[in-house]
Enzyme design. Structure first.
Site, PDB file in Angstrom:
ATOM      1  N   ASP A  28     -28.104 -14.122  -9.707  1.00  0.00           N
ATOM      2  CA  ASP A  28     -28.959 -13.240 -10.509  1.00  0.00           C
ATOM      3  C   ASP A  28     -29.505 -14.039 -11.681  1.00  0.00           C
ATOM      4  OD1 ASP A  28     -29.886 -11.166 -12.395  1.00  0.00           O
ATOM      5  OD2 ASP A  28     -28.905  -9.773 -11.028  1.00  0.00           O
ATOM      6  N   ILE A  29     -30.820 -13.919 -11.905  1.00  0.00           N
ATOM      7  CA  ILE A  29     -31.466 -14.685 -12.977  1.00  0.00           C
ATOM      8  C   ILE A  29     -30.870 -14.308 -14.332  1.00  0.00           C
ATOM      9  CG2 ILE A  29     -33.408 -13.118 -13.488  1.00  0.00           C
ATOM     10  CD1 ILE A  29     -35.203 -15.672 -13.337  1.00  0.00           C
ATOM     11  N   ASN A  84     -27.464  -0.293  -6.883  1.00  0.00           N
ATOM     12  CA  ASN A  84     -28.244   0.749  -7.543  1.00  0.00           C
ATOM     13  C   ASN A  84     -29.300   1.228  -6.559  1.00  0.00           C
ATOM     14  OD1 ASN A  84     -26.864   0.363 -10.008  1.00  0.00           O
ATOM     15  ND2 ASN A  84     -28.182  -1.372 -10.497  1.00  0.00           N
ATOM     16  N   GLN A  91     -31.997   1.130 -10.417  1.00  0.00           N
ATOM     17  CA  GLN A  91     -32.591   0.096  -9.564  1.00  0.00           C
ATOM     18  C   GLN A  91     -33.930  -0.342 -10.172  1.00  0.00           C
ATOM     19  OE1 GLN A  91     -33.286   1.250  -5.446  1.00  0.00           O
ATOM     20  NE2 GLN A  91     -33.789  -0.855  -4.840  1.00  0.00           N
ATOM     21  N   HIS A  97     -30.354  -4.642  -2.417  1.00  0.00           N
ATOM     22  CA  HIS A  97     -29.493  -5.779  -2.764  1.00  0.00           C
ATOM     23  C   HIS A  97     -28.166  -5.256  -3.305  1.00  0.00           C
ATOM     24  CE1 HIS A  97     -31.844  -4.675  -6.304  1.00  0.00           C
ATOM     25  NE2 HIS A  97     -30.790  -5.030  -7.026  1.00  0.00           N
ATOM     26  N   HIS A  99     -24.982  -6.280  -5.827  1.00  0.00           N
ATOM     27  CA  HIS A  99     -24.523  -7.169  -6.901  1.00  0.00           C
ATOM     28  C   HIS A  99     -23.050  -7.518  -6.688  1.00  0.00           C
ATOM     29  CE1 HIS A  99     -27.797  -6.229  -9.941  1.00  0.00           C
ATOM     30  NE2 HIS A  99     -27.929  -5.197  -9.134  1.00  0.00           N
TER      31      HIS A  99
HETATM   32  P1  5GP Z   1     -31.207  -3.762  -9.937  1.00  0.00           P
HETATM   33  O1  5GP Z   1     -31.391  -3.341 -11.366  1.00  0.00           O
HETATM   34  O2  5GP Z   1     -32.453  -3.455  -9.130  1.00  0.00           O
HETATM   35  O3  5GP Z   1     -29.953  -3.269  -9.309  1.00  0.00           O
HETATM   36  O4  5GP Z   1     -31.040  -5.341 -10.000  1.00  0.00           O
HETATM   37  C1  5GP Z   1     -32.101  -6.236  -9.985  1.00  0.00           C
HETATM   38  C2  5GP Z   1     -31.557  -7.554 -10.429  1.00  0.00           C
HETATM   39  O5  5GP Z   1     -32.479  -8.568 -10.069  1.00  0.00           O
HETATM   40  C3  5GP Z   1     -31.360  -7.664 -11.953  1.00  0.00           C
HETATM   41  O6  5GP Z   1     -29.991  -7.889 -12.244  1.00  0.00           O
HETATM   42  C4  5GP Z   1     -32.261  -8.818 -12.345  1.00  0.00           C
HETATM   43  O7  5GP Z   1     -31.684  -9.650 -13.331  1.00  0.00           O
HETATM   44  C5  5GP Z   1     -32.463  -9.552 -11.050  1.00  0.00           C
HETATM   45  N1  5GP Z   1     -33.741 -10.242 -10.961  1.00  0.00           N
HETATM   46  C6  5GP Z   1     -34.957  -9.749 -11.299  1.00  0.00           C
HETATM   47  N2  5GP Z   1     -35.906 -10.669 -11.072  1.00  0.00           N
HETATM   48  C7  5GP Z   1     -35.289 -11.758 -10.583  1.00  0.00           C
HETATM   49  C8  5GP Z   1     -35.745 -13.051 -10.145  1.00  0.00           C
HETATM   50  O8  5GP Z   1     -36.927 -13.376 -10.184  1.00  0.00           O
HETATM   51  N3  5GP Z   1     -34.795 -13.915  -9.691  1.00  0.00           N
HETATM   52  C9  5GP Z   1     -33.472 -13.592  -9.635  1.00  0.00           C
HETATM   53  N4  5GP Z   1     -32.635 -14.526  -9.171  1.00  0.00           N
HETATM   54  N5  5GP Z   1     -33.000 -12.402 -10.030  1.00  0.00           N
HETATM   55  C10 5GP Z   1     -33.903 -11.488 -10.493  1.00  0.00           C
END
Ligand code: 5GP
Ligand code: ZN
Length: 134
Positions: A28-29, A84, A91, A97, A99
């Site tokens: 995760d970035i 999420n 989300q 995805h 985590h």
């Molecule tokens: P969500 O909030 O949808 O469950 O998680 C999305 C995740 O994707 C976040 O934790 C965010 O930091 C990660 N993310 C968003 N953009 C990028 C990206 O360009 N590269 C990577 N490696 N992770 C990303």
């Protein structure tokens, strides 16, 4: 095209830690904790309610193995496996995805539930009714 599809086809760089023909795992970035990883299918599905069983099972199978490897690598004392689904649930990237968030003593990750007074008998009845209809 969504940001994870761009990562999968190489338009956006990422730190991959696993890849096969169906799924990929990337760091995760924004590292909630050291080793925070995302496991995703290469095919685009918006969320857990949309994903097909084949890809879902492949992702979850790898989540289990990677959770074990990552916790051992960094000597984590626990791990959260998190998905999420939908904006309301937090989300932000609409490509399914999971985590993997290794947990350490004194890290400031907050995953909290507050308790509400619902009637458990009624809730059970409604869900059982829905299950019978399927
Ligand atoms: P969500 O909030 O949808 O469950 O998680 C999305 C995740 O994707 C976040 O934790 C965010 O930091 C990660 N993310 C968003 N953009 C990028 C990206 O360009 N590269 C990577 N490696 N992770 C990303
Ligand atoms: Zn996508």
């Amino acid at each position: 095209m969504c940001i994870f599809c761009k990562i999968i086809n190489g338009e956006i760089p990422s730190k991959k830690i696993y890849e096969d023909e169906d799924i990929v795992a990337i760091l995760d970035i924004s590292q909630a904790t050291k080793g925070h990883t995302l496991v995703l299918p290469k095919k685009h599905f918006a969320n857990i309610l949309e994903i097909e069983d084949y890809e879902y099972l492949k992702v979850m199978d790898r989540v289990k193995d990677l959770a074990s490897v990552i916790t051992k690598t960094f000597n984590a004392s626990g791990v959260n496996i998190l998905n999420n689904c939908g904006e309301t649930a937090g989300q932000t990237v609409m490509h399914f995805h999971v985590h993997i968030i290794p947990r350490y003593e004194n890290t400031d990750v907050k995953i909290e539930f507050t308790s509400h007074e619902y009637n458990l008998d009624e809730i059970q009845k409604e869900i059982l009714k829905s299950l019978k209809q399927n």
